[in-house]
Design a protein around this motif. Sequence first.
Motif, PDB file in Angstrom:
ATOM      1  N   PRO A  75       0.847  -1.197   0.000  1.00 45.63           N
ATOM      2  CA  PRO A  75       0.000   0.000   0.000  1.00 45.63           C
ATOM      3  C   PRO A  75       0.881   1.245   0.000  1.00 45.63           C
ATOM      4  O   PRO A  75       1.978   1.235   0.570  1.00 45.63           O
ATOM      5  N   GLU A  76       0.411   2.294  -0.595  1.00 47.47           N
ATOM      6  CA  GLU A  76       1.238   3.496  -0.738  1.00 47.47           C
ATOM      7  C   GLU A  76       1.724   4.010   0.612  1.00 47.47           C
ATOM      8  O   GLU A  76       2.863   4.457   0.745  1.00 47.47           O
ATOM      9  N   GLU A  77       0.851   3.912   1.623  1.00 48.51           N
ATOM     10  CA  GLU A  77       1.244   4.440   2.932  1.00 48.51           C
ATOM     11  C   GLU A  77       2.325   3.602   3.607  1.00 48.51           C
ATOM     12  O   GLU A  77       2.938   4.039   4.580  1.00 48.51           O
ATOM     13  N   ASP A  78       2.578   2.387   3.101  1.00 48.86           N
ATOM     14  CA  ASP A  78       3.589   1.516   3.707  1.00 48.86           C
ATOM     15  C   ASP A  78       4.947   1.593   3.005  1.00 48.86           C
ATOM     16  O   ASP A  78       5.932   1.075   3.522  1.00 48.86           O
ATOM     17  N   ARG A  79       5.021   2.208   1.850  1.00 50.40           N
ATOM     18  CA  ARG A  79       6.247   2.116   1.052  1.00 50.40           C
ATOM     19  C   ARG A  79       7.429   2.814   1.714  1.00 50.40           C
ATOM     20  O   ARG A  79       8.569   2.354   1.616  1.00 50.40           O
ATOM     21  N   GLY A  80       7.162   3.917   2.382  1.00 49.04           N
ATOM     22  CA  GLY A  80       8.242   4.587   3.087  1.00 49.04           C
ATOM     23  C   GLY A  80       8.801   3.735   4.208  1.00 49.04           C
ATOM     24  O   GLY A  80      10.024   3.668   4.412  1.00 49.04           O
ATOM     25  N   LYS A  81       7.931   3.058   4.922  1.00 51.47           N
ATOM     26  CA  LYS A  81       8.391   2.190   6.011  1.00 51.47           C
ATOM     27  C   LYS A  81       9.170   0.990   5.485  1.00 51.47           C
ATOM     28  O   LYS A  81      10.164   0.571   6.073  1.00 51.47           O
ATOM     29  N   LEU A  82       8.736   0.457   4.355  1.00 47.36           N
ATOM     30  CA  LEU A  82       9.462  -0.664   3.769  1.00 47.36           C
ATOM     31  C   LEU A  82      10.848  -0.237   3.299  1.00 47.36           C
ATOM     32  O   LEU A  82      11.834  -0.970   3.492  1.00 47.36           O
ATOM     33  N   LEU A  83      10.928   0.940   2.678  1.00 46.05           N
ATOM     34  CA  LEU A  83      12.229   1.446   2.258  1.00 46.05           C
ATOM     35  C   LEU A  83      13.135   1.625   3.470  1.00 46.05           C
ATOM     36  O   LEU A  83      14.317   1.252   3.449  1.00 46.05           O
ATOM     37  N   HIS A  84      12.577   2.182   4.513  1.00 49.27           N
ATOM     38  CA  HIS A  84      13.359   2.395   5.733  1.00 49.27           C
ATOM     39  C   HIS A  84      13.836   1.064   6.309  1.00 49.27           C
ATOM     40  O   HIS A  84      15.000   0.920   6.689  1.00 49.27           O
ATOM     41  N   GLN A  85      12.932   0.075   6.357  1.00 50.75           N
ATOM     42  CA  GLN A  85      13.312  -1.201   6.949  1.00 50.75           C
ATOM     43  C   GLN A  85      14.297  -1.964   6.068  1.00 50.75           C
ATOM     44  O   GLN A  85      15.189  -2.654   6.571  1.00 50.75           O
ATOM     45  N   ARG A  86      14.155  -1.824   4.760  1.00 51.39           N
ATOM     46  CA  ARG A  86      15.133  -2.435   3.853  1.00 51.39           C
ATOM     47  C   ARG A  86      16.510  -1.823   4.089  1.00 51.39           C
ATOM     48  O   ARG A  86      17.522  -2.542   4.161  1.00 51.39           O
ATOM     49  N   THR A  87      16.545  -0.502   4.219  1.00 51.92           N
ATOM     50  CA  THR A  87      17.824   0.175   4.463  1.00 51.92           C
ATOM     51  C   THR A  87      18.419  -0.258   5.787  1.00 51.92           C
ATOM     52  O   THR A  87      19.622  -0.551   5.883  1.00 51.92           O
ATOM     53  N   LEU A  88      17.602  -0.313   6.814  1.00 54.70           N
ATOM     54  CA  LEU A  88      18.085  -0.733   8.128  1.00 54.70           C
ATOM     55  C   LEU A  88      18.649  -2.146   8.080  1.00 54.70           C
ATOM     56  O   LEU A  88      19.685  -2.451   8.673  1.00 54.70           O
ATOM     57  N   SER A  89      17.990  -3.032   7.330  1.00 52.20           N
ATOM     58  CA  SER A  89      18.472  -4.409   7.195  1.00 52.20           C
ATOM     59  C   SER A  89      19.808  -4.453   6.467  1.00 52.20           C
ATOM     60  O   SER A  89      20.728  -5.177   6.873  1.00 52.20           O
ATOM     61  N   ASP A  90      19.916  -3.697   5.379  1.00 51.04           N
ATOM     62  CA  ASP A  90      21.185  -3.661   4.636  1.00 51.04           C
ATOM     63  C   ASP A  90      22.308  -3.096   5.502  1.00 51.04           C
ATOM     64  O   ASP A  90      23.446  -3.568   5.448  1.00 51.04           O
ATOM     65  N   LEU A  91      22.003  -2.092   6.307  1.00 45.31           N
ATOM     66  CA  LEU A  91      23.023  -1.518   7.188  1.00 45.31           C
ATOM     67  C   LEU A  91      23.517  -2.545   8.192  1.00 45.31           C
ATOM     68  O   LEU A  91      24.716  -2.692   8.424  1.00 45.31           O
ATOM     69  N   LYS A  92      22.583  -3.275   8.787  1.00 52.82           N
ATOM     70  CA  LYS A  92      22.967  -4.273   9.785  1.00 52.82           C
ATOM     71  C   LYS A  92      23.692  -5.453   9.141  1.00 52.82           C
ATOM     72  O   LYS A  92      24.487  -6.125   9.787  1.00 52.82           O
ATOM     73  N   ALA A  93      23.424  -5.691   7.854  1.00 53.93           N
ATOM     74  CA  ALA A  93      24.124  -6.756   7.137  1.00 53.93           C
ATOM     75  C   ALA A  93      25.470  -6.287   6.601  1.00 53.93           C
ATOM     76  O   ALA A  93      26.231  -7.079   6.035  1.00 53.93           O
ATOM     77  N   GLY A  94      25.755  -4.990   6.748  1.00 53.29           N
ATOM     78  CA  GLY A  94      27.010  -4.444   6.239  1.00 53.29           C
ATOM     79  C   GLY A  94      27.014  -4.225   4.746  1.00 53.29           C
ATOM     80  O   GLY A  94      28.069  -4.069   4.132  1.00 53.29           O
ATOM     81  N   ARG A  95      25.825  -4.192   4.135  1.00 53.52           N
ATOM     82  CA  ARG A  95      25.722  -4.025   2.682  1.00 53.52           C
ATOM     83  C   ARG A  95      25.417  -2.555   2.366  1.00 53.52           C
ATOM     84  O   ARG A  95      24.298  -2.192   2.033  1.00 53.52           O
TER      85      ARG A  95
END
Length: 878
Positions: A451-471
């Motif tokens: 849903p459009e209202e969730d896309r910002g949160k998904l982007l944020h969580q994807r970024t947070l995951s990549d950061l914690k993975a060192g990617r």
Amino acid sequence: MRNRNHGLDAGLALLVCFLFGVLLPARMYGQSLPLVSVRDTFASSALAQREWQLLAASDALIAGLPSVAENLASALVALPAIPPAESAQLAEIRGAALISMGRYSDALAALSSHTEQARPMARLLTGAAVLHLGDYDRARKAIDGLDLGTLTTDEAAWRQLIVGLLASRAGEFTRASEAFTIAREKVSSTQHKALFETLILREQLLSGKANDAVVIELRRTMRDLAGQRGAIEAARLLAITLQQLGRREEAIAVLEEQLRFVSIGEGDLSSQFLMLLGLIAGENTPTGRDALQTLLRLSTDRNLLQTAMVLLAKDPLQNGESRDDFLRFLSATLERFPTHPLTDEILAMRARLYLALGNYSAAEADASRLMEQFPASTLRRGAIRLLAYTAWQRNPPQYRTAAEYLGRLREEVSEGPERYRYSLLMADCYYLNGDYENAAEVYASISGNAPEEDRGKLLHQRTLSDLKAGRFEGIPAYLDEAYANRVIKPVELWQTEWNYINALKSRADLPTALARIRSVLGRSAPTDGLPIELQVRFLWLQGQLAVDNKESAEVPKQMDALLALIDGQAPETLATELLLQVRSRSLLLKGEALMQLGSTDEALTLFNQIRLDYPEVEAAALTFLVEARYYTVLGRLVDAQQRLVALADTRPGSPYAPIALWEAALQAEQRGVNSTFLEALGLLERLATEYSTHPLVFYARLKQGDISRKLSDFAAALLVYEDVIRRFSDHPERYRAELSQADCYFAMSGQNPARLEDAIAAYERLTDLQTAPPELRAEAGFKWGYALARRNTPTRARDVYWLSVQRLLLRSTPNETLGATGRYWLARSLFEFAELSENAKLFQEARNAYSLILDQNLPGENLANARMKRLTEAQLGQ
């Protein structure tokens, strides 16, 4: 569905605490910056838990446990900041559950705020509730305006049910019967079919012509047709008529009498009489429960069986005694009738009851058995959801297992909201399990269907995951793509950028971090609508990164712009005290930049002004620390010490006062004469006395012992170390005190030979202590061998040196990886081993020790080569 503004909703108070209360000390004293998540799912798992509970409530309703569904949904409704779509779904779950339990007024109250919304189910459930409350006009209005072409199959079934109920109440029994038939055909869920059947049967008990004349006529028919099937039908109608007239006990007596005469071959009649008896007597009475339980064991009519199950399940979750009785009944039924036509539903019901009781093992056993024995059952998907949920709820949670079950669920549904929710929960489970790469991949894969209202949160969580993975490498590309697509709100993009830039900073990649924040602030997208807190946060961080990266040329102007922004917008929205904090910290950073640019006098003037204008804020205290750091770089240690002591003297309540005393003591020690050593001891004593609970007290006491040793006051040092060992027995660095204590024994051994044995014993214990850090064990091993050599036991000393090298270098475990300090001490052990070997004429062993230093790249390569060369020349000269 998720927190829309984590990190901002608390207002500027959080901003000041986090931004100005953490960033500057982090830069000065090496603390790490935390990542700030827009979603707080992973701080407490509260939001992911909410999603699981929503699924559990929906499952409980489908499984025929309306009281469980209503309890779970009610608990969620009470939470703050529920998104509108989720709130509407919860209202529908509660409405359906309460209608199923016959609590029509409560159902109407639960649905009241959602009736006028576009979701048809809320209107349909409202129609069912008001109909049962007797408001037929409102029930008709609820269904008349619905667009039949847009209704789902289940929504169309609910509409037909209401049409039939309205027709029945109007005396149009033929039309009602036709509507009920269509409703039964359309409803997709077997559990909803049972609910429909219950509502229809209850309606039939209420509808029809009932008066005393009908009762007399039916009794005459029973007598005239005694022994024939017609008499049994007359008895059924008589029981219904008596119930309509309010003569419940007579109706029950008629049914119980007829059940004694219905033959085994008339199982359909027996089932109907048992169902009527259960409905009329009530499922919460012994008579009603006995009738329904008998029906559940004897009937072969699946519709009646499912209806009986729904009725029996209504009370157990409200009453502990009936719950236990019902569980025993279900277990006994499965044991006595292994091929019961409702085995899968009994297993599903029992699993849900066990889950509600917190008996996860039993719930999982029934769910697994259902999946194994009934792979084609419509209840299989609910069983997988239950297994995923119990894995999540385990202590500790089994996130990986939950993710695997969610993956199976995801593969069984087509693209849509249900598949999206399973994927999102699966990604959350991967994240919580520390499997950040998989989490990032799933977050990325579902962003296009979110849903459009969730896309910002998904982007944020994807970024947070990549950061914690060192990617880190791929993050800029998809962040830039998000800017280009303009789908995600600027505030959400900036929140995500905040995490990324701070992660770059925490890994000391200051040039990249500074370039990124300049890119964010320099984009053409307007900042209109962005909270001032977020704008201030980024402007401050840009200045901080520039100072850290020695690129301060623009910082004074940037801080002036920040102050102008605050003065232009903030006074209307921010409290006076918070404005003081923001202004003073901005001026402090400007002063640091000026000092770095060589405008020292201007910076010092600014610091003095901060202390005059903002005497009570933390920035005033920090000016002393910044000045002290500046004087330290210039080598003006006395001036640095004076500024630090001034901070402690003028602001003893500041959290930086104990830090200032610690730094001042280090400055005094660094000056390196007896008088300044005594100064340092006094400052450390003040720290330990005035701030006795501060974490620095441990290090202050340890430093007192070290300085006392420099003053050759070993007795005083020994007392300090003994006090530290006793008071800080659980401190992670307590072994440093024990090693220093052993060093003290060794230093005192010149005057007291007995102390040498104390030192040897202490070094040996620390070398063997597996819980001690490997660096410390390497140092203790060297000193153990050195003390043995001094005791004139060189053979034993050689053994100890080799033991230390063998344990920590040649046979080390992954947990014993040595840093530079540990490798230095092992190199010293090998040099001492080689020298003792040479003294003992064991030249090859000495050569092997030097070779080991070279092979392992230990410190002292040049010295080892020189020693080997000298050894070779000496042997050739013999």
